[in-house]
Scaffold this active site. Structure first.
Site, PDB file in Angstrom:
ATOM      1  N   CYS A 113       0.978  -1.238   0.148  1.00  0.00           N
ATOM      2  CA  CYS A 113       0.005  -0.021  -0.027  1.00  0.00           C
ATOM      3  C   CYS A 113       0.912   1.250  -0.221  1.00  0.00           C
ATOM      4  O   CYS A 113       1.963   1.146   0.278  1.00  0.00           O
ATOM      5  CB  CYS A 113      -0.968  -0.093   1.134  1.00  0.00           C
ATOM      6  SG  CYS A 113      -1.857  -1.347   1.468  1.00  0.00           S
ATOM      7  N   ARG A 145       1.692   1.337  -6.096  1.00  0.00           N
ATOM      8  CA  ARG A 145       1.748   0.557  -4.959  1.00  0.00           C
ATOM      9  C   ARG A 145       0.646  -0.286  -4.836  1.00  0.00           C
ATOM     10  O   ARG A 145       0.847  -1.314  -3.950  1.00  0.00           O
ATOM     11  CB  ARG A 145       2.475   1.372  -3.733  1.00  0.00           C
ATOM     12  CG  ARG A 145       3.714   1.893  -4.015  1.00  0.00           C
ATOM     13  CD  ARG A 145       3.747   2.870  -2.702  1.00  0.00           C
ATOM     14  NE  ARG A 145       4.198   2.089  -1.486  1.00  0.00           N
ATOM     15  CZ  ARG A 145       5.443   1.516  -1.033  1.00  0.00           C
ATOM     16  NH1 ARG A 145       6.270   2.060  -1.902  1.00  0.00           N
ATOM     17  NH2 ARG A 145       5.546   0.685  -0.037  1.00  0.00           N
ATOM     18  N   TRP A 181      -3.656  -2.003  -1.553  1.00  0.00           N
ATOM     19  CA  TRP A 181      -3.728  -3.074  -2.152  1.00  0.00           C
ATOM     20  C   TRP A 181      -4.203  -4.292  -0.933  1.00  0.00           C
ATOM     21  O   TRP A 181      -3.319  -4.290   0.036  1.00  0.00           O
ATOM     22  CB  TRP A 181      -2.351  -3.656  -2.747  1.00  0.00           C
ATOM     23  CG  TRP A 181      -2.507  -4.756  -3.480  1.00  0.00           C
ATOM     24  CD1 TRP A 181      -2.749  -4.814  -4.785  1.00  0.00           C
ATOM     25  CD2 TRP A 181      -1.792  -6.070  -3.141  1.00  0.00           C
ATOM     26  NE1 TRP A 181      -2.684  -6.263  -5.025  1.00  0.00           N
ATOM     27  CE2 TRP A 181      -1.926  -6.933  -4.301  1.00  0.00           C
ATOM     28  CE3 TRP A 181      -0.954  -6.676  -2.280  1.00  0.00           C
ATOM     29  CZ2 TRP A 181      -1.495  -8.289  -4.189  1.00  0.00           C
ATOM     30  CZ3 TRP A 181      -0.669  -7.694  -1.937  1.00  0.00           C
ATOM     31  CH2 TRP A 181      -0.894  -8.768  -3.151  1.00  0.00           C
ATOM     32  N   ASN A 241       0.586  -0.010   6.064  1.00  0.00           N
ATOM     33  CA  ASN A 241       0.955  -0.767   5.140  1.00  0.00           C
ATOM     34  C   ASN A 241       1.845  -1.746   5.895  1.00  0.00           C
ATOM     35  O   ASN A 241       2.713  -1.612   6.571  1.00  0.00           O
ATOM     36  CB  ASN A 241       1.918   0.005   4.416  1.00  0.00           C
ATOM     37  CG  ASN A 241       2.584  -0.884   3.272  1.00  0.00           C
ATOM     38  OD1 ASN A 241       1.972  -1.646   2.860  1.00  0.00           O
ATOM     39  ND2 ASN A 241       3.776  -0.522   2.780  1.00  0.00           N
ATOM     40  N   GLY A 242       1.427  -2.960   5.375  1.00  0.00           N
ATOM     41  CA  GLY A 242       2.088  -4.135   6.084  1.00  0.00           C
ATOM     42  C   GLY A 242       0.938  -5.228   6.657  1.00  0.00           C
ATOM     43  O   GLY A 242      -0.177  -5.112   5.955  1.00  0.00           O
ATOM     44  N   GLU A 284       9.792 -14.262 -19.402  1.00  0.00           N
ATOM     45  CA  GLU A 284       9.690 -12.762 -19.164  1.00  0.00           C
ATOM     46  C   GLU A 284       8.596 -12.279 -20.255  1.00  0.00           C
ATOM     47  O   GLU A 284       7.830 -11.465 -19.823  1.00  0.00           O
ATOM     48  CB  GLU A 284      11.114 -12.108 -18.955  1.00  0.00           C
ATOM     49  CG  GLU A 284      10.914 -10.525 -18.860  1.00  0.00           C
ATOM     50  CD  GLU A 284      10.218 -10.237 -17.478  1.00  0.00           C
ATOM     51  OE1 GLU A 284      10.096 -11.021 -16.929  1.00  0.00           O
ATOM     52  OE2 GLU A 284       9.701  -8.694 -17.678  1.00  0.00           O
ATOM     53  N   LYS A 320       5.100 -10.527 -19.145  1.00  0.00           N
ATOM     54  CA  LYS A 320       4.696  -9.153 -19.488  1.00  0.00           C
ATOM     55  C   LYS A 320       3.278  -9.336 -20.307  1.00  0.00           C
ATOM     56  O   LYS A 320       2.425  -8.428 -19.858  1.00  0.00           O
ATOM     57  CB  LYS A 320       5.578  -8.737 -20.453  1.00  0.00           C
ATOM     58  CG  LYS A 320       7.010  -8.201 -19.955  1.00  0.00           C
ATOM     59  CD  LYS A 320       7.146  -7.006 -19.136  1.00  0.00           C
ATOM     60  CE  LYS A 320       6.786  -7.138 -17.609  1.00  0.00           C
ATOM     61  NZ  LYS A 320       7.567  -7.814 -16.737  1.00  0.00           N
ATOM     62  N   GLU A 348       0.838 -10.212 -17.571  1.00  0.00           N
ATOM     63  CA  GLU A 348       0.604  -9.099 -16.472  1.00  0.00           C
ATOM     64  C   GLU A 348      -0.470  -7.997 -17.057  1.00  0.00           C
ATOM     65  O   GLU A 348      -1.325  -7.423 -16.061  1.00  0.00           O
ATOM     66  CB  GLU A 348       1.755  -8.321 -16.032  1.00  0.00           C
ATOM     67  CG  GLU A 348       2.650  -9.176 -14.936  1.00  0.00           C
ATOM     68  CD  GLU A 348       3.748  -8.426 -14.856  1.00  0.00           C
ATOM     69  OE1 GLU A 348       4.519  -7.981 -15.402  1.00  0.00           O
ATOM     70  OE2 GLU A 348       3.559  -7.886 -13.208  1.00  0.00           O
ATOM     71  N   HIS A 374       7.636 -32.201 -25.926  1.00  0.00           N
ATOM     72  CA  HIS A 374       7.590 -33.192 -24.743  1.00  0.00           C
ATOM     73  C   HIS A 374       6.125 -32.595 -24.060  1.00  0.00           C
ATOM     74  O   HIS A 374       5.664 -32.753 -22.993  1.00  0.00           O
ATOM     75  CB  HIS A 374       8.539 -32.917 -23.599  1.00  0.00           C
ATOM     76  CG  HIS A 374       9.968 -33.396 -23.902  1.00  0.00           C
ATOM     77  ND1 HIS A 374      10.325 -34.733 -24.098  1.00  0.00           N
ATOM     78  CD2 HIS A 374      11.152 -32.675 -24.554  1.00  0.00           C
ATOM     79  CE1 HIS A 374      11.577 -34.885 -24.514  1.00  0.00           C
ATOM     80  NE2 HIS A 374      11.863 -33.515 -24.628  1.00  0.00           N
ATOM     81  N   LYS A 389       3.061  -2.879  -7.412  1.00  0.00           N
ATOM     82  CA  LYS A 389       4.176  -2.958  -7.958  1.00  0.00           C
ATOM     83  C   LYS A 389       5.328  -3.685  -6.881  1.00  0.00           C
ATOM     84  O   LYS A 389       6.443  -4.292  -7.521  1.00  0.00           O
ATOM     85  CB  LYS A 389       4.706  -1.267  -7.843  1.00  0.00           C
ATOM     86  CG  LYS A 389       6.038  -1.109  -8.259  1.00  0.00           C
ATOM     87  CD  LYS A 389       6.278  -1.525  -9.778  1.00  0.00           C
ATOM     88  CE  LYS A 389       7.662  -1.523 -10.196  1.00  0.00           C
ATOM     89  NZ  LYS A 389       7.794  -2.180 -11.567  1.00  0.00           N
TER      90      LYS A 389
HETATM   91  C1  AGP Z   1       7.319  -7.747 -12.770  1.00  0.00           C
HETATM   92  O1  AGP Z   1       6.646  -7.292 -14.021  1.00  0.00           O
HETATM   93  C2  AGP Z   1       6.290  -7.967 -11.778  1.00  0.00           C
HETATM   94  N1  AGP Z   1       5.409  -6.666 -11.455  1.00  0.00           N
HETATM   95  C3  AGP Z   1       6.404  -8.760 -10.711  1.00  0.00           C
HETATM   96  O2  AGP Z   1       6.705 -10.040 -10.902  1.00  0.00           O
HETATM   97  C4  AGP Z   1       8.033  -8.610  -9.637  1.00  0.00           C
HETATM   98  O3  AGP Z   1       9.150  -8.627 -10.678  1.00  0.00           O
HETATM   99  C5  AGP Z   1       7.927  -9.321  -8.799  1.00  0.00           C
HETATM  100  O4  AGP Z   1       7.071  -9.190  -7.674  1.00  0.00           O
HETATM  101  C6  AGP Z   1       9.424  -9.284  -7.775  1.00  0.00           C
HETATM  102  O5  AGP Z   1       9.541  -7.837  -7.409  1.00  0.00           O
HETATM  103  P1  AGP Z   1      10.855  -7.066  -6.961  1.00  0.00           P
HETATM  104  O6  AGP Z   1      12.015  -7.320  -8.206  1.00  0.00           O
HETATM  105  O7  AGP Z   1      10.454  -6.000  -6.633  1.00  0.00           O
HETATM  106  O8  AGP Z   1      11.375  -7.906  -6.058  1.00  0.00           O
END
Ligand code: AGP
Length: 612
Positions: free
Chosen positions: A2, A27, A73, A99-100, A485, A489, A492, A508, A607
């Site tokens: 958050c 965030r 969040w 936050n936490g 990756e 992307k 996400e 396989h 994030k």
């Molecule tokens: C990546 O596009 C994502 N937002 C997510 O997988 C991110 O890489 C992951 O949460 C790790 O975050 P960090 O690199 O801040 O530890």
């Protein structure tokens, strides 16, 4: 994760808090709220984004020169009005944003219920604020600050909080354990924030609160203590980012801006770390432990999500060029599977935010086992930076887009430099070979720019595939993690189901997916695996598969075979991952854009995942 913002000063707090929350929305963004102090403390909060909060509060009394704000969040409780922050204690003595995660919130809540407290929300945060009120009303002379400290000391888990008390209207108390919190200092005001981004334009200096610090802030004073009420040492520093980084400019989304920033970021990293005559590499952040690395029996690289993909590339490169055994682990698995760790181990955490709970926990476990722990992070003073023995900053600038792009290529650049440096220092790479590899790296920014120049061609192809329901990304060697990756992307930000796979694994199982609907992105540059990749393409074509190729510019053999291609410049395999990911970032971006998705704030994501 958050976002928390707080302000106390000479100006009206409302617009400062709202603008700050907008800069923190990356965030978390499923609900938002503010509390303002002007004679009494008023709370405005609702489900939705900060823009919805603005509409909700616009025709109300929003005066007040002190206030706190929060963008959420959801962890405990649905993202709805009652669970939005700020939370008020039962009698309204305290108002809090948090936050936490409070791990012992259930037992604390049970005790409070026995003491007659009622709850309006399903959150762990409301337990904290009621506990403050409990202590405040229990003792005759308990100050609001003491009540805050007593309540926080009873909690287990992590928190960053900003708290106001109705009897101390011109005061904000901020405290942290495990979640970041900074105090911004301006000439006529103090700010509180989860990170530097919302306040960087308005402050002269800042203080990163340390673990278990409690800051008591009024308009003209700042006192920092520990939870145990002892004086707490603190350092006033300058912010590490400039306001310029915090403007989108003429980019529609932060993610697109950050994709286009990559050549400059990589160029700056190389400039700082390749010695002037281009014959060596300097990784000063590792100096205090570097002597252990060339002779390490193994290096374990941990991370999550995109950072885990960077770790995989690091494994291939370090083993290939430095011949040191490397293991890569999902931090979320590593922390729970009771791994065999030795004091001779080197454990390297990769994290953009430096606040990912799983990565922190895995690193702490490694530290407890006596291993040497290192970090590659993008955020100064983050929890992982504080925890590690040594590390490297990616210096990618603040990454706002939830889907990581520039941080990923910065991580891979540092891992590439580390692999070459270790190879040189272990005598594996001759001076001639290492200089050739360094020259290859130096050419990367220009080569990425040449790919970005063709971004509209990529957009045209992407828009052809926006209605896909699934997608498959294939790659070999270091391009296998690039395929992973690329799939992440697309998943996400467009919500299209996508899988990344080692191309050699096609036969396989995944080949069963091939039909004339699913797009299959095959990363097939002219490298040592080229012919095998061409075989994959033939296998797919024999089954009427739709192929998008990531191919070496000028490869007419493949371009005649595949209708849709993303071309990347010819390059040494060492740097191909840095090139091949660029068209995949743009492909995902333009598919999501064509679908009208919320690219910078995709649904359900945040994030940094500061909870398990
Ligand atoms: C990546 O596009 C994502 N937002 C997510 O997988 C991110 O890489 C992951 O949460 C790790 O975050 P960090 O690199 O801040 O530890």
């Amino acid at each position: 994760m958050c976002g928390i913002i707080g302000y106390i000063g000479n100006n009206n707090a409302y617009s400062i808090l709202i603008q700050g929350l907008k800069k923190l929305e990356y965030r978390g963004y499923d609900s938002a709220g503010i509390a303002l102090s002007n004679g009494n403390i008023k709370v405005f909060k609702c489900q939705g984004k900060v823009a919805d909060l603005e509409v909700y509060s616009s025709n109300q009394d929003i005066s007040g020169k002190a206030g706190i704000g929060h963008t959420r969040w959801a962890t405990h409780g649905e993202p709805d009005d009652k669970n939005a922050h700020p939370h008020s204690s039962m009698e309204g003595d305290f108002i809090l944003v948090h936050n936490g995660i409070i791990e012992n919130f259930a037992e604390l809540k049970a005790d409070l219920l026995k003491n007659g407290f009622l709850f309006k929300s399903d959150t762990d945060s409301e337990v904290i604020v009621n506990l403050m009120e409990y202590y405040y009303r229990q003792g005759k002379s308990t100050s609001s600050e003491t009540a805050v400290r007593l309540a926080l000391s009873k909690t287990k888990g992590n928190f960053a909080v900003a708290v106001m008390c109705k009897n101390d209207k011109d005061q904000i108390i901020a405290a942290r354990r495990g979640s970041p919190l900074v105090i911004g200092i301006a000439s006529d005001a103090y700010f509180i924030s989860s990170d530097v981004s919302p306040v960087v334009n308005q402050i002269n200096s800042l203080i990163y609160l340390n673990e278990n610090d409690v800051a008591i802030i009024t308009k003209g004073s700042l006192t920092i203590k520990t939870l145990e009420n002892a004086p707490a040492p603190f350092k006033i520093s300058q912010s590490e980012i400039t306001g310029l980084e915090l403007e989108k400019g003429n980019f529609e989304h932060w993610m697109l801006k950050e994709i286009f920033e990559q050549p400059k970021i990589i160029s700056d990293i190389l400039h700082d770390r390749i010695v002037h005559d281009q014959t060596g590499i300097r990784l000063d952040g590792l100096n205090s432990v570097y002597s252990k690395l060339p002779e390490a029996s193994r290096i374990i690289i941990i991370g999550c999500g995109t950072s885990w993909h960077a770790a995989l590339i690091g494994e291939y490169l370090i083993e290939e060029y430095a011949r040191i055994p490397v293991e890569v682990e999902y931090a979320s698995e590593f922390r729970y599977r009771n791994p065999i760790l030795k004091p001779t181990d080197i454990v390297l955490a990769i994290s953009q935010s430096g606040e990912t709970a799983d990565t922190i926990a895995a690193l702490q476990m490694a530290k407890n086992s006596g291993a040497t722990i290192l970090g590659i992070c993008n955020v100064f003073a983050s929890s992982i930076v504080r925890l590690t023995d040594a590390g490297l900053f990616t210096h990618a600038g603040i990454e706002i887009g939830v889907a990581s792009t520039k941080a990923f290529t910065a991580q891979v650049t540092l891992l590439t430099l580390l692999a070459i440096k270790l190879g040189m220092d272990r005598g594996i790479l001759s001076a001639e070979v290492s200089q050739k590899l360094i020259q290859e790296l130096i050419q990367v920014p220009a080569k990425i720019n040449s790919i970005l120049d063709n971004h509209l061609d990529i957009r045209i192809i992407a828009e052809k595939y926006k209605s896909s329901v699934n997608a498959l990304f294939l790659g070999r060697g270091t391009l296998f993690p690039v395929a992973l990756e690329g799939a992440l992307k697309l998943k996400e930000i467009s919500y299209i189901h996508a899988e990344g796979y080692a191309a050699g694994e096609m036969k396989h199982g995944p080949i069963a997916l091939v039909d004339n609907k699913i797009p299959i992105i095959v990363i097939a540059p002219k490298d040592m695996n080229y012919l095998k990749s061409v075989n994959n393409i033939h296998e797919i074509q024999a089954r009427k598969g739709k192929i998008i190729g990531v191919i070496t510019k000028g490869d007419t053999d493949l371009s005649s075979l595949i209708t849709d291609n993303f071309e990347i410049p010819e390059a040494d395999p060492l740097v191909t991952p840095l090139l091949a990911i660029i068209p995949l970032q743009l492909f995902s971006y333009y598919v999501a854009s064509a679908l009208g998705c919320d690219i910078d704030q995709p649904r359900n994501l945040a994030k940094s995942v500061t909870v398990e």
